[in-house]
Design an enzyme around this catalytic site. Structure first.
Site, PDB file in Angstrom:
ATOM      1  N   SER A   1       4.534   5.428  -2.036  1.00 15.29           N
ATOM      2  CA  SER A   1       5.639   6.345  -1.741  1.00 15.29           C
ATOM      3  C   SER A   1       6.814   6.104  -2.673  1.00 15.29           C
ATOM      4  O   SER A   1       7.474   7.056  -3.136  1.00 15.29           O
ATOM      5  CB  SER A   1       6.077   6.182  -0.283  1.00 15.29           C
ATOM      6  OG  SER A   1       5.029   6.534   0.603  1.00 15.29           O
TER       7      SER A   1
ATOM      8  N   GLY B   1       0.809  -1.205   0.000  1.00 14.38           N
ATOM      9  CA  GLY B   1       0.000   0.000   0.000  1.00 14.38           C
ATOM     10  C   GLY B   1       0.845   1.259   0.000  1.00 14.38           C
ATOM     11  O   GLY B   1       1.252   1.767  -1.056  1.00 14.38           O
ATOM     12  N   CYS B   2       1.130   1.775   1.187  1.00 21.12           N
ATOM     13  CA  CYS B   2       1.786   3.077   1.290  1.00 21.12           C
ATOM     14  C   CYS B   2       3.263   3.045   0.900  1.00 21.12           C
ATOM     15  O   CYS B   2       3.800   4.061   0.462  1.00 21.12           O
ATOM     16  CB  CYS B   2       1.608   3.621   2.703  1.00 21.12           C
ATOM     17  SG  CYS B   2      -0.130   3.964   3.079  1.00 21.12           S
ATOM     18  N   ILE B   3       3.924   1.895   1.038  1.00 20.96           N
ATOM     19  CA  ILE B   3       5.301   1.800   0.546  1.00 20.96           C
ATOM     20  C   ILE B   3       5.311   1.841  -0.974  1.00 20.96           C
ATOM     21  O   ILE B   3       6.109   2.566  -1.591  1.00 20.96           O
ATOM     22  CB  ILE B   3       5.981   0.524   1.072  1.00 20.96           C
ATOM     23  CG1 ILE B   3       6.145   0.601   2.592  1.00 20.96           C
ATOM     24  CG2 ILE B   3       7.347   0.313   0.394  1.00 20.96           C
ATOM     25  CD1 ILE B   3       6.933   1.782   3.099  1.00 20.96           C
TER      26      ILE B   3
END
Length: 210
Positions: free
Chosen positions: A151, A146-148
């Site tokens: 990013s 998700g957020c990795i």
């Protein structure tokens, strides 16, 4: 060779540049502490411990660090999350949004509160790194799928060399963790490990001392 390799995916390494920065994505206790609904996955626990080791060395070397949590004033402010635990607990004032003290140095780190998956989206982290002349971003945190991933793709889009040490990021399940790292490594980033990044920090220090 798989079909991606046959079509030249992953052939060209990103490599390390001259000036690193580190982002620490969502190592808030809601993800790192098993008392919370989203917390305490084994891969995340491993990633927190390894990231703490990385940050101790990086701060001594003067490398800029940007950390984030995810929190909202109310469900009205949130995007359309499909995760009940996010909607019910990732609220300002809830204990789950505090950064894990193992990775947080309030006297050193830039700390931002993000509202979407990427630490770069609407936060000012890229402005901070521009001032610090960063050309290489080391991505740590959770969750890999998700957020990795978000990013890392934003780091790539900002034209940073992007390095993801596998043992400094984590997810709820091993399958999505491995699948997303493999896919990121085909296109956008170098997937590395803690030992390699620590060795590179030593090399940067020697170069700067010369």
């Amino acid at each position: 060779m798989d079909d991606y390799q046959n079509r030249s995916y992953g052939e060209i390494p990103v490599g390390f540049g001259a000036r690193p920065g580190i982002v620490v994505v969502d190592f808030q206790v809601g993800f790192t502490d098993p008392q919370y609904p989203l917390g305490g996955a084994p891969l995340v626990r491993r990633a927190v411990e390894n990231t703490a080791r990385l940050l101790a060395v990086a701060r001594r070397a003067g490398i800029p660090v940007a950390s984030c949590n995810t929190a909202y004033m109310s469900e009205r402010e949130m995007p359309y999350w499909k995760i009940t635990a996010v909607r019910e607990t990732f609220l300002h004032g809830h204990p789950s949004v505090a950064l894990d003290p193992r990775i947080h140095d309030p006297a050193y780190d830039l700390v931002v509160c993000k509202k979407g998956p990427s630490i770069f989206f609407g936060t000012g982290v890229s402005d901070y790194f521009a001032k610090e002349r960063v050309d290489t971003v080391i991505v740590t945190g959770c969750n890999t799928s998700g957020c990795i991933r978000a990013s890392a793709i934003d780091s790539f889009s900002h034209r940073y060399r992007t390095i993801v040490p596998e043992d400094c990021v984590g997810d709820i399940e091993e399958g999505p963790h491995r699948d997303n790292l493999r896919d990121l490594g085909r296109r956008y980033v170098d997937v590395s490990d803690l030992a390699t990044v620590l060795g590179q920090i030593e090399a940067w220090q020697r170069q700067n001392a010369a």
